[in-house]
Scaffold this motif. Structure first.
Motif, PDB file in Angstrom:
ATOM      1  N   GLY A   3      11.553  -6.442   2.464  1.00  0.00           N
ATOM      2  CA  GLY A   3      12.978  -6.349   2.179  1.00  0.00           C
ATOM      3  C   GLY A   3      13.372  -4.890   2.016  1.00  0.00           C
ATOM      4  O   GLY A   3      12.522  -3.989   2.084  1.00  0.00           O
ATOM      5  N   PHE A  36       2.839   5.219   6.121  1.00  0.00           N
ATOM      6  CA  PHE A  36       1.804   4.721   5.227  1.00  0.00           C
ATOM      7  C   PHE A  36       0.742   3.969   6.019  1.00  0.00           C
ATOM      8  O   PHE A  36       1.077   3.190   6.922  1.00  0.00           O
ATOM      9  CB  PHE A  36       2.400   3.728   4.215  1.00  0.00           C
ATOM     10  CG  PHE A  36       3.364   4.337   3.248  1.00  0.00           C
ATOM     11  CD1 PHE A  36       4.707   4.484   3.582  1.00  0.00           C
ATOM     12  CD2 PHE A  36       2.949   4.746   1.993  1.00  0.00           C
ATOM     13  CE1 PHE A  36       5.611   5.036   2.685  1.00  0.00           C
ATOM     14  CE2 PHE A  36       3.841   5.297   1.087  1.00  0.00           C
ATOM     15  CZ  PHE A  36       5.175   5.442   1.435  1.00  0.00           C
ATOM     16  N   GLN A  63       8.594   4.246   6.604  1.00  0.00           N
ATOM     17  CA  GLN A  63       9.658   4.058   5.629  1.00  0.00           C
ATOM     18  C   GLN A  63      10.660   5.197   5.769  1.00  0.00           C
ATOM     19  O   GLN A  63      10.328   6.358   5.499  1.00  0.00           O
ATOM     20  CB  GLN A  63       9.123   4.007   4.196  1.00  0.00           C
ATOM     21  CG  GLN A  63      10.203   3.702   3.167  1.00  0.00           C
ATOM     22  CD  GLN A  63       9.684   3.635   1.746  1.00  0.00           C
ATOM     23  OE1 GLN A  63       8.732   4.303   1.376  1.00  0.00           O
ATOM     24  NE2 GLN A  63      10.313   2.801   0.926  1.00  0.00           N
ATOM     25  N   PHE A  91      -1.894  -0.030  -0.008  1.00  0.00           N
ATOM     26  CA  PHE A  91      -1.281   1.108   0.652  1.00  0.00           C
ATOM     27  C   PHE A  91      -1.834   2.438   0.164  1.00  0.00           C
ATOM     28  O   PHE A  91      -2.240   2.587  -0.995  1.00  0.00           O
ATOM     29  CB  PHE A  91       0.230   1.100   0.413  1.00  0.00           C
ATOM     30  CG  PHE A  91       0.954   0.062   1.213  1.00  0.00           C
ATOM     31  CD1 PHE A  91       0.987  -1.256   0.806  1.00  0.00           C
ATOM     32  CD2 PHE A  91       1.595   0.411   2.395  1.00  0.00           C
ATOM     33  CE1 PHE A  91       1.638  -2.223   1.559  1.00  0.00           C
ATOM     34  CE2 PHE A  91       2.257  -0.548   3.150  1.00  0.00           C
ATOM     35  CZ  PHE A  91       2.276  -1.864   2.734  1.00  0.00           C
ATOM     36  N   TYR A 122       2.726   1.672   8.558  1.00  0.00           N
ATOM     37  CA  TYR A 122       4.119   1.349   8.279  1.00  0.00           C
ATOM     38  C   TYR A 122       4.931   2.632   8.239  1.00  0.00           C
ATOM     39  O   TYR A 122       4.414   3.705   7.912  1.00  0.00           O
ATOM     40  CB  TYR A 122       4.254   0.642   6.921  1.00  0.00           C
ATOM     41  CG  TYR A 122       3.755  -0.780   6.903  1.00  0.00           C
ATOM     42  CD1 TYR A 122       2.389  -1.058   6.833  1.00  0.00           C
ATOM     43  CD2 TYR A 122       4.643  -1.852   6.961  1.00  0.00           C
ATOM     44  CE1 TYR A 122       1.931  -2.358   6.831  1.00  0.00           C
ATOM     45  CE2 TYR A 122       4.188  -3.160   6.957  1.00  0.00           C
ATOM     46  CZ  TYR A 122       2.829  -3.402   6.890  1.00  0.00           C
ATOM     47  OH  TYR A 122       2.377  -4.705   6.891  1.00  0.00           O
ATOM     48  N   SER A 180       8.574   8.595   6.123  1.00  0.00           N
ATOM     49  CA  SER A 180       7.254   8.544   5.483  1.00  0.00           C
ATOM     50  C   SER A 180       6.432   7.487   6.195  1.00  0.00           C
ATOM     51  O   SER A 180       6.949   6.420   6.555  1.00  0.00           O
ATOM     52  CB  SER A 180       7.383   8.188   4.005  1.00  0.00           C
ATOM     53  OG  SER A 180       8.011   9.219   3.290  1.00  0.00           O
ATOM     54  N   GLY A 226      15.153   5.802   1.500  1.00  0.00           N
ATOM     55  CA  GLY A 226      16.014   4.805   0.876  1.00  0.00           C
ATOM     56  C   GLY A 226      15.951   3.423   1.506  1.00  0.00           C
ATOM     57  O   GLY A 226      16.781   2.572   1.204  1.00  0.00           O
ATOM     58  N   ARG A 227      14.972   3.208   2.368  1.00  0.00           N
ATOM     59  CA  ARG A 227      14.900   1.921   3.066  1.00  0.00           C
ATOM     60  C   ARG A 227      13.567   1.225   2.778  1.00  0.00           C
ATOM     61  O   ARG A 227      12.681   1.772   2.113  1.00  0.00           O
ATOM     62  CB  ARG A 227      15.025   2.145   4.577  1.00  0.00           C
ATOM     63  CG  ARG A 227      16.255   2.940   5.007  1.00  0.00           C
ATOM     64  CD  ARG A 227      17.524   2.155   4.774  1.00  0.00           C
ATOM     65  NE  ARG A 227      17.646   1.028   5.666  1.00  0.00           N
ATOM     66  CZ  ARG A 227      18.163   1.090   6.891  1.00  0.00           C
ATOM     67  NH1 ARG A 227      18.588   2.230   7.364  1.00  0.00           N
ATOM     68  NH2 ARG A 227      18.271  -0.002   7.620  1.00  0.00           N
ATOM     69  N   GLY A 228      13.436   0.011   3.302  1.00  0.00           N
ATOM     70  CA  GLY A 228      12.174  -0.713   3.169  1.00  0.00           C
ATOM     71  C   GLY A 228      11.162  -0.249   4.197  1.00  0.00           C
ATOM     72  O   GLY A 228      11.458   0.581   5.052  1.00  0.00           O
ATOM     73  N   LEU A 229       9.970  -0.797   4.093  1.00  0.00           N
ATOM     74  CA  LEU A 229       8.911  -0.437   5.023  1.00  0.00           C
ATOM     75  C   LEU A 229       9.006  -1.279   6.282  1.00  0.00           C
ATOM     76  O   LEU A 229       9.309  -2.468   6.226  1.00  0.00           O
ATOM     77  CB  LEU A 229       7.535  -0.646   4.386  1.00  0.00           C
ATOM     78  CG  LEU A 229       7.137   0.405   3.374  1.00  0.00           C
ATOM     79  CD1 LEU A 229       7.705   0.082   2.011  1.00  0.00           C
ATOM     80  CD2 LEU A 229       5.630   0.526   3.294  1.00  0.00           C
ATOM     81  N   HIS A 264       6.824  -2.456   9.630  1.00  0.00           N
ATOM     82  CA  HIS A 264       5.488  -2.543  10.217  1.00  0.00           C
ATOM     83  C   HIS A 264       5.490  -1.933  11.612  1.00  0.00           C
ATOM     84  O   HIS A 264       6.334  -2.267  12.447  1.00  0.00           O
ATOM     85  CB  HIS A 264       5.074  -4.019  10.293  1.00  0.00           C
ATOM     86  CG  HIS A 264       3.745  -4.239  10.912  1.00  0.00           C
ATOM     87  ND1 HIS A 264       3.578  -4.786  12.171  1.00  0.00           N
ATOM     88  CD2 HIS A 264       2.509  -3.976  10.454  1.00  0.00           C
ATOM     89  CE1 HIS A 264       2.299  -4.857  12.448  1.00  0.00           C
ATOM     90  NE2 HIS A 264       1.623  -4.374  11.430  1.00  0.00           N
ATOM     91  N   PHE A 290       9.904  -3.970  -4.075  1.00  0.00           N
ATOM     92  CA  PHE A 290      10.014  -4.521  -2.728  1.00  0.00           C
ATOM     93  C   PHE A 290       9.422  -5.920  -2.684  1.00  0.00           C
ATOM     94  O   PHE A 290       8.325  -6.176  -3.178  1.00  0.00           O
ATOM     95  CB  PHE A 290       9.260  -3.656  -1.717  1.00  0.00           C
ATOM     96  CG  PHE A 290       9.953  -2.372  -1.381  1.00  0.00           C
ATOM     97  CD1 PHE A 290       9.560  -1.187  -1.981  1.00  0.00           C
ATOM     98  CD2 PHE A 290      10.997  -2.347  -0.469  1.00  0.00           C
ATOM     99  CE1 PHE A 290      10.197   0.015  -1.677  1.00  0.00           C
ATOM    100  CE2 PHE A 290      11.637  -1.164  -0.154  1.00  0.00           C
ATOM    101  CZ  PHE A 290      11.247   0.027  -0.760  1.00  0.00           C
TER     102      PHE A 290
END
Lengths: 112, 115
Positions: B107, A88, A37, A102, A35, A86, A40-43, A45, B90
């Protein structure tokens, strides 16, 4: 408990270079996923590789899996400044109540 | 847009308060999750629901109570907030057990700050 351990923890490269990130894990897995990231955001895929697969490609991404060594690598070719994020690895274990666990993540900086 | 949406994006509250975070997905997934990401970016699963049934309940204080009214929604209620609850939470969804071969959709996170 934490499953994946990424290596290195931080990586800084020049735009156009390749970035290789490694992940090791401890238990039997059904699949392994990577994943991204952004700050400041979501992960998001990126790619999934199953335990019976050895290599997978998606665009500039190449993932390998070595179940005998319990390790995986993610290669990003011809990196771009926009790849700064980042990364993961996450393992999906076998058995009942499987879950996605994770690692700590790798911070990749791509210098323009 | 197909997505996992969670609200609010930011939440600043005092110790001892009770707060809720809501999550909704319109992807047709049957499984939803809550993850907590600490200040070192370590992600830990908290809960998972499959078709409204709780299937994963990690070692989480019972001040945290998830609720899933239907398979498209998973909310998280936190009682008596503590400083250590400050983190980014999350929500994610997937098809059951990754059988479809796809990963989780996350999200954008709720940054909770307890003061």
């Amino acid at each position: 408990s934490q499953q994946g351990e990424e290596d290195p923890q931080a990586l800084s490269i020049q735009e156009g270079e390749n970035a290789t990130m490694n992940c090791s894990y401890k238990t039997s897995i059904n699949n392994l996923q990577w994943y991204r990231q952004n700050s400041g955001r979501g992960l998001v895929h990126l790619i999934l590789i199953r335990s019976n697969e050895r290599e997978k490609h998606s665009g500039r991404l190449r993932v390998t899996l070595d179940t005998s060594k319990k390790s995986s690598s993610l290669l990003i070719t011809a990196s771009r400044a926009a790849d700064t994020a980042s990364y993961f690895c996450a393992t999906y274990n076998t058995g009942a109540n499987s879950k996605l666990t994770f690692g700590k993540g790798i911070t990749l900086s791509v210098r323009p | 847009d197909t997505a996992v949406s969670q609200t609010p994006k930011y939440l600043v509250t005092q110790m001892g308060n009770d707060k809720s975070i809501k999550c909704e997905q319109n992807l047709g997934h049957d499984t939803m999750y809550w993850y907590k990401q600490d200040s070192k970016k370590f992600l830990k699963i908290m809960f998972s629901y499959n078709n409204k049934e709780l299937i994963i309940n990690e070692t989480v204080p019972n001040r945290f109570s998830p609720k899933s009214p239907d398979k498209a929604h998973l909310n998280l209620h936190i009682n008596s907030l503590e400083l250590g609850d400050s983190a980014v939470y999350f929500c994610a969804s997937s098809l059951r057990g990754n059988k479809a071969g796809y990963g989780y959709t996350f999200g954008s996170g709720t940054r909770l700050t307890v003061v």
